[in-house]
Design a protein around this motif. Structure first.
Motif, PDB file in Angstrom:
ATOM      1  N   ILE A  50       0.861  -1.197   0.000  1.00 21.54           N
ATOM      2  CA  ILE A  50       0.000   0.000   0.000  1.00 21.54           C
ATOM      3  C   ILE A  50       0.888   1.234   0.000  1.00 21.54           C
ATOM      4  CG2 ILE A  50      -1.841   1.257   1.193  1.00 21.54           C
ATOM      5  CD1 ILE A  50      -2.748  -1.518   0.389  1.00 21.54           C
ATOM      6  N   ASP A  51       0.653   2.110  -0.994  1.00 25.40           N
ATOM      7  CA  ASP A  51       1.467   3.325  -1.132  1.00 25.40           C
ATOM      8  C   ASP A  51       0.655   4.560  -0.744  1.00 25.40           C
ATOM      9  OD1 ASP A  51       3.871   4.800  -2.397  1.00 25.40           O
ATOM     10  OD2 ASP A  51       2.120   5.741  -3.319  1.00 25.40           O
ATOM     11  N   THR A  52       1.230   5.371   0.145  1.00 30.09           N
ATOM     12  CA  THR A  52       0.567   6.628   0.499  1.00 30.09           C
ATOM     13  C   THR A  52       1.635   7.705   0.679  1.00 30.09           C
ATOM     14  OG1 THR A  52      -1.140   7.600   1.903  1.00 30.09           O
ATOM     15  CG2 THR A  52       0.440   6.147   3.001  1.00 30.09           C
ATOM     16  N   THR A  85      -5.346  11.162   3.744  1.00 28.25           N
ATOM     17  CA  THR A  85      -5.228   9.858   3.100  1.00 28.25           C
ATOM     18  C   THR A  85      -4.559   8.857   4.040  1.00 28.25           C
ATOM     19  OG1 THR A  85      -5.062  11.006   0.988  1.00 28.25           O
ATOM     20  CG2 THR A  85      -4.433   8.680   1.006  1.00 28.25           C
ATOM     21  N   GLU A  86      -3.507   9.296   4.733  1.00 25.67           N
ATOM     22  CA  GLU A  86      -2.860   8.378   5.687  1.00 25.67           C
ATOM     23  C   GLU A  86      -3.860   7.951   6.771  1.00 25.67           C
ATOM     24  OE1 GLU A  86       1.899   9.298   5.602  1.00 25.67           O
ATOM     25  OE2 GLU A  86       0.680  10.569   6.888  1.00 25.67           O
ATOM     26  N   ARG A  87      -4.712   8.863   7.185  1.00 22.85           N
ATOM     27  CA  ARG A  87      -5.710   8.472   8.208  1.00 22.85           C
ATOM     28  C   ARG A  87      -6.657   7.416   7.636  1.00 22.85           C
ATOM     29  NH1 ARG A  87      -4.776  13.743  10.299  1.00 22.85           N
ATOM     30  NH2 ARG A  87      -6.037  14.726   8.695  1.00 22.85           N
ATOM     31  N   LEU A  88      -7.075   7.580   6.390  1.00 27.78           N
ATOM     32  CA  LEU A  88      -7.963   6.582   5.782  1.00 27.78           C
ATOM     33  C   LEU A  88      -7.250   5.240   5.647  1.00 27.78           C
ATOM     34  CD1 LEU A  88     -10.599   6.581   3.231  1.00 27.78           C
ATOM     35  CD2 LEU A  88      -8.517   5.500   2.398  1.00 27.78           C
ATOM     36  N   VAL A  89      -5.976   5.284   5.248  1.00 28.55           N
ATOM     37  CA  VAL A  89      -5.216   4.026   5.117  1.00 28.55           C
ATOM     38  C   VAL A  89      -5.137   3.342   6.480  1.00 28.55           C
ATOM     39  CG1 VAL A  89      -2.920   3.050   4.620  1.00 28.55           C
ATOM     40  CG2 VAL A  89      -3.910   4.759   3.073  1.00 28.55           C
ATOM     41  N   GLY A  90      -4.869   4.133   7.524  1.00 29.79           N
ATOM     42  CA  GLY A  90      -4.800   3.566   8.877  1.00 29.79           C
ATOM     43  C   GLY A  90      -6.093   2.847   9.229  1.00 29.79           C
ATOM     44  N   GLU A  91      -7.198   3.454   8.857  1.00 28.44           N
ATOM     45  CA  GLU A  91      -8.503   2.827   9.150  1.00 28.44           C
ATOM     46  C   GLU A  91      -8.676   1.542   8.333  1.00 28.44           C
ATOM     47  OE1 GLU A  91     -11.616   5.790   9.060  1.00 28.44           O
ATOM     48  OE2 GLU A  91     -13.160   4.214   9.027  1.00 28.44           O
ATOM     49  N   ARG A 150      -0.800   9.085  12.158  1.00 27.31           N
ATOM     50  CA  ARG A 150      -2.004   9.098  11.312  1.00 27.31           C
ATOM     51  C   ARG A 150      -2.323   7.695  10.810  1.00 27.31           C
ATOM     52  NH1 ARG A 150       0.303  14.200   9.544  1.00 27.31           N
ATOM     53  NH2 ARG A 150       1.534  13.109   7.987  1.00 27.31           N
ATOM     54  N   LEU A 151      -1.280   6.905  10.540  1.00 25.44           N
ATOM     55  CA  LEU A 151      -1.490   5.555  10.006  1.00 25.44           C
ATOM     56  C   LEU A 151      -1.821   4.546  11.108  1.00 25.44           C
ATOM     57  CD1 LEU A 151       1.448   5.659   7.435  1.00 25.44           C
ATOM     58  CD2 LEU A 151      -0.936   5.176   6.829  1.00 25.44           C
ATOM     59  N   GLY A 152      -1.649   4.949  12.346  1.00 29.16           N
ATOM     60  CA  GLY A 152      -1.967   4.057  13.464  1.00 29.16           C
ATOM     61  C   GLY A 152      -1.046   2.861  13.524  1.00 29.16           C
TER      62      GLY A 152
END
Ligand code: NAP
Length: 281
Positions: A51-53, A62-68, A103-105
């Motif tokens: 996964i690339d962000t 976007t990083e927050r969404l990826v973390g989720e 942000r990515l958790g």
């Protein structure tokens, strides 16, 4: 259950999937959030576990969404993020990385890239990346949008040859890297990560891609993906927020283009006959 895809080796020997997922423009519209998360999770289930962000995407959204999307799946994924050039000082990368991790958790990135070359001396950025590796915050580091002369400069600074990959714009309509950058990367045992493999959905309206797609009963995008993936030392990170696009991209890995099809594409999308400056989006 997560399917296993073909892999390519980073210079240190670790093997990453040949097909991953991009995330640019995800997480920016709340109405699309659930669909974007479902698309990423479907891609992971299909084996597209790279996964690339980037901190730039949606300025952190976007990083927050990826973390989720990665909740419960973090250990299955090879997670890549990128630092802004203006944050790429020795101390800047530490702070930017900490913010991305938050942000990515997660507690570590698998790969951290310099998004493009800026004003900070490369030596300093390499020192910052190496300090992050020692601290266990990142596992590998690399660069993005580096042309051949940039790579040569990078390899000339202390520790610069520790670079794991170069993420570049490469697709059937943008073939400049074939002249010198792909051969240079192959000589140095470094895989290239192709971004915008379907040219950000701006492929020409009418080209041999359509004829091949029609004859094969697949989409134009799948033909363009298969074209990128035909090169053994290239991995690709298409972004698809729709589940049906994710599935099509996965299927493209099984689509082997024949010599006549490749020749038809060469005739329209001409291979470079001389140096072309590396393009970027
Ligand atoms: N390092 C850099 O400077 C840099 C620059 C650009 C991109 N990137 C990375 O590379 C990733 C991919 O590049 P990109 O997002 O620019 O462009 P891309 O992956 O070439 O294209 C994305 C667009 O194509 C559509 N699409 C994808 N697969 C499709 C399919 N099978 N059928 C139909 N449409 C399809 C997507 O639609 P839907 O979303 O609606 O499914 C989206 O509109 C980025 O997301 C980012 O992670 C890095």
């Amino acid at each position: 259950m997560i399917h296993e895809l073909p892999r390519i080796a980073l210079p240190g020997g670790e093997r990453i999937p040949r097909l991953g997922q991009g995330t640019w423009e995800m997480g920016e519209r709340s109405a699309r959030r659930a669909e974007e998360i479902a698309a990423l999770r479907e891609g992971i289930a299909l084996g597209m576990t790279l996964i690339d962000t980037a901190e730039m995407y949606g300025e952190g959204a976007t990083e927050r969404l990826v973390g989720e999307a990665l909740q419960g799946l973090r250990d299955e994924v090879f997670l890549v993020s990128k630092v802004y050039p203006h944050n790429a000082s020795r101390r800047g990368v530490q702070m930017a990385c900490e913010a991305s991790l938050k942000r990515l958790g997660t507690d570590r990135l698998d790969l951290y890239l310099l998004h493009w070359r800026g004003g900070v001396p490369l030596e300093e950025t390499v020192q910052g990346f190496e300090a992050l590796v020692r601290a266990g915050k990142i596992r590998h580091w690399g660069v993005s949008n580096f042309d051949t002369d940039d790579m040569e400069e990078l390899f000339a600074v202390p520790g610069g040859d520790g670079c794991a990959t170069n993420q570049i714009l490469y697709n059937v309509a943008r073939r400049g890297p074939e002249f010198d950058l792909l051969p240079w990367s192959a000589e140095h045992g470094m895989p290239v990560m192709a971004y915008s493999p379907v040219d950000h959905a701006r492929l020409p309206k009418r080209s041999p891609l359509d004829d091949i797609a029609q004859a094969r009963g697949v989409s134009v995008y799948q033909v363009a993906m298969a074209w990128v993936l035909r090169q053994p030392a290239v991995c690709a990170i298409p972004k698809a927020a729709r589940i049906e696009h994710v599935r099509d991209n996965r299927a493209a890995l099984d689509l082997a283009l024949g010599d006549d099809e490749l020749a038809a594409l060469d005739a329209y999308f001409k291979p470079p006959r001389g140096k072309r400056a590396l393009e970027m989006l």
